[in-house]
Design a protein around this motif. Structure first.
Motif, PDB file in Angstrom:
ATOM      1  N   PHE A  38      46.888  51.378  22.512  1.00 40.97           N
ATOM      2  CA  PHE A  38      47.447  50.676  23.674  1.00 40.97           C
ATOM      3  C   PHE A  38      47.019  51.318  24.986  1.00 40.97           C
ATOM      4  N   GLU A  39      47.002  52.639  25.029  1.00 38.61           N
ATOM      5  CA  GLU A  39      46.599  53.334  26.260  1.00 38.61           C
ATOM      6  C   GLU A  39      45.170  52.962  26.651  1.00 38.61           C
ATOM      7  N   ASP A  40      44.251  53.000  25.693  1.00 36.23           N
ATOM      8  CA  ASP A  40      42.857  52.628  25.975  1.00 36.23           C
ATOM      9  C   ASP A  40      42.744  51.155  26.369  1.00 36.23           C
ATOM     10  N   PHE A  41      43.566  50.330  25.746  1.00 35.12           N
ATOM     11  CA  PHE A  41      43.564  48.904  26.071  1.00 35.12           C
ATOM     12  C   PHE A  41      43.982  48.680  27.518  1.00 35.12           C
ATOM     13  N   MET A  42      45.019  49.369  27.967  1.00 36.11           N
ATOM     14  CA  MET A  42      45.485  49.206  29.348  1.00 36.11           C
ATOM     15  C   MET A  42      44.434  49.709  30.337  1.00 36.11           C
ATOM     16  N   ILE A  43      43.772  50.801  30.014  1.00 38.25           N
ATOM     17  CA  ILE A  43      42.693  51.308  30.871  1.00 38.25           C
ATOM     18  C   ILE A  43      41.567  50.274  30.946  1.00 38.25           C
ATOM     19  N   LEU A  44      41.265  49.663  29.816  1.00 38.27           N
ATOM     20  CA  LEU A  44      40.249  48.615  29.769  1.00 38.27           C
ATOM     21  C   LEU A  44      40.647  47.437  30.659  1.00 38.27           C
ATOM     22  N   LEU A  45      41.889  46.995  30.569  1.00 40.29           N
ATOM     23  CA  LEU A  45      42.353  45.882  31.409  1.00 40.29           C
ATOM     24  C   LEU A  45      42.240  46.217  32.889  1.00 40.29           C
ATOM     25  N   VAL A  46      42.668  47.412  33.262  1.00 41.36           N
ATOM     26  CA  VAL A  46      42.592  47.819  34.671  1.00 41.36           C
ATOM     27  C   VAL A  46      41.135  47.869  35.124  1.00 41.36           C
ATOM     28  N   SER A  47      40.269  48.431  34.307  1.00 43.88           N
ATOM     29  CA  SER A  47      38.840  48.524  34.651  1.00 43.88           C
ATOM     30  C   SER A  47      38.244  47.141  34.867  1.00 43.88           C
ATOM     31  N   LEU A  48      38.536  46.221  33.952  1.00 45.00           N
ATOM     32  CA  LEU A  48      38.000  44.864  34.073  1.00 45.00           C
ATOM     33  C   LEU A  48      38.599  44.137  35.272  1.00 45.00           C
ATOM     34  N   THR A  49      39.854  44.391  35.566  1.00 47.09           N
ATOM     35  CA  THR A  49      40.495  43.766  36.722  1.00 47.09           C
ATOM     36  C   THR A  49      39.857  44.250  38.020  1.00 47.09           C
ATOM     37  N   LEU A  50      39.583  45.553  38.115  1.00 45.82           N
ATOM     38  CA  LEU A  50      39.014  46.113  39.339  1.00 45.82           C
ATOM     39  C   LEU A  50      37.631  45.561  39.651  1.00 45.82           C
ATOM     40  N   MET A  51      36.867  45.180  38.626  1.00 43.15           N
ATOM     41  CA  MET A  51      35.527  44.647  38.881  1.00 43.15           C
ATOM     42  C   MET A  51      35.508  43.121  38.953  1.00 43.15           C
ATOM     43  N   SER A  52      36.634  42.499  38.736  1.00 43.21           N
ATOM     44  CA  SER A  52      36.716  41.047  38.669  1.00 43.21           C
ATOM     45  C   SER A  52      36.606  40.386  40.036  1.00 43.21           C
ATOM     46  N   ASP A  53      35.903  39.260  40.070  1.00 50.23           N
ATOM     47  CA  ASP A  53      35.848  38.446  41.281  1.00 50.23           C
ATOM     48  C   ASP A  53      37.223  37.858  41.591  1.00 50.23           C
ATOM     49  N   LEU A  54      38.012  37.646  40.553  1.00 46.14           N
ATOM     50  CA  LEU A  54      39.343  37.087  40.729  1.00 46.14           C
ATOM     51  C   LEU A  54      40.250  38.026  41.528  1.00 46.14           C
ATOM     52  N   LEU A  55      40.007  39.328  41.440  1.00 47.17           N
ATOM     53  CA  LEU A  55      40.833  40.283  42.179  1.00 47.17           C
ATOM     54  C   LEU A  55      40.762  40.024  43.680  1.00 47.17           C
ATOM     55  N   GLN A  56      39.576  39.725  44.197  1.00 45.94           N
ATOM     56  CA  GLN A  56      39.448  39.448  45.629  1.00 45.94           C
ATOM     57  C   GLN A  56      40.237  38.204  46.003  1.00 45.94           C
ATOM     58  N   GLU A  57      40.200  37.207  45.147  1.00 40.62           N
ATOM     59  CA  GLU A  57      40.974  35.991  45.398  1.00 40.62           C
ATOM     60  C   GLU A  57      42.474  36.311  45.421  1.00 40.62           C
ATOM     61  N   ILE A  58      42.906  37.167  44.502  1.00 41.35           N
ATOM     62  CA  ILE A  58      44.306  37.575  44.449  1.00 41.35           C
ATOM     63  C   ILE A  58      44.686  38.310  45.729  1.00 41.35           C
ATOM     64  N   LYS A  59      43.784  39.183  46.206  1.00 41.33           N
ATOM     65  CA  LYS A  59      44.056  39.933  47.442  1.00 41.33           C
ATOM     66  C   LYS A  59      44.172  39.010  48.652  1.00 41.33           C
ATOM     67  N   ASN A  60      43.498  37.866  48.594  1.00 39.77           N
ATOM     68  CA  ASN A  60      43.496  36.931  49.716  1.00 39.77           C
ATOM     69  C   ASN A  60      44.669  35.959  49.700  1.00 39.77           C
ATOM     70  N   VAL A  61      45.505  36.005  48.679  1.00 39.50           N
ATOM     71  CA  VAL A  61      46.646  35.106  48.604  1.00 39.50           C
ATOM     72  C   VAL A  61      47.593  35.388  49.750  1.00 39.50           C
ATOM     73  N   LYS A  62      47.982  34.335  50.434  1.00 39.91           N
ATOM     74  CA  LYS A  62      48.898  34.468  51.562  1.00 39.91           C
ATOM     75  C   LYS A  62      50.278  34.843  51.042  1.00 39.91           C
ATOM     76  N   THR A  63      50.839  35.904  51.574  1.00 50.30           N
ATOM     77  CA  THR A  63      52.133  36.395  51.090  1.00 50.30           C
ATOM     78  C   THR A  63      53.274  36.104  52.053  1.00 50.30           C
ATOM     79  N   THR A  64      52.962  35.532  53.204  1.00 53.98           N
ATOM     80  CA  THR A  64      54.022  35.180  54.156  1.00 53.98           C
ATOM     81  C   THR A  64      53.872  33.715  54.539  1.00 53.98           C
ATOM     82  N   LYS A  65      54.944  33.131  55.042  1.00 56.75           N
ATOM     83  CA  LYS A  65      54.929  31.703  55.395  1.00 56.75           C
ATOM     84  C   LYS A  65      54.216  31.446  56.682  1.00 56.75           C
TER      85      LYS A  65
END
Length: 111
Positions: A84-111
């Motif tokens: 499980f520990e290696d799996f979570m590290i893998l998920l974090v690694s893949l998330t950090l390189m993902s194009d989707l992460l930038q889209e997530i960062k750009n989500v408007k958080t205020t009205k």
């Protein structure tokens, strides 16, 4: 198999849990549903899990050298299993390189 949402709802301590707590609990439940009785995943099972449960994060990453390195390590003929520990590290690694992460960062958080 019991749906993840139902499994999550059965965890009394998380009924009033935060979104982050529920997200990590969901990751743990997904892992457990795929894992063998020793709570480990083969590399092939890990790759399958990523392709079925993490597709939007890995989509479009095929040409990135780091992604290729990670996936090729899962393709190696090896008896090594992932805990499980290696799996979570893998998920974090893949998330950090993902194009989707930038889209997530750009989500408007205020009205």
């Amino acid at each position: 198999s019991v749906p993840i949402a139902k499994q999550l709802a059965s965890i009394k301590a998380l009924r009033k849990g935060s979104d982050l707590e529920k997200a990590f609990a969901t990751a743990a439940l997904v892992y457990n549903n795929y894992a063998d009785p020793e709570s480990k995943l083969s590399k092939a099972e890990t790759k399958s899990l990523l392709q079925s449960q993490f597709w939007h994060f890995i989509q479009g990453q095929e040409n990135k050298p780091k992604y290729q390195e990670i996936i090729s390590s899962l393709d190696e003929e090896s008896e090594n299993k992932i805990n499980f520990e290696d799996f979570m590290i893998l998920l974090v690694s893949l998330t950090l390189m993902s194009d989707l992460l930038q889209e997530i960062k750009n989500v408007k958080t205020t009205k």
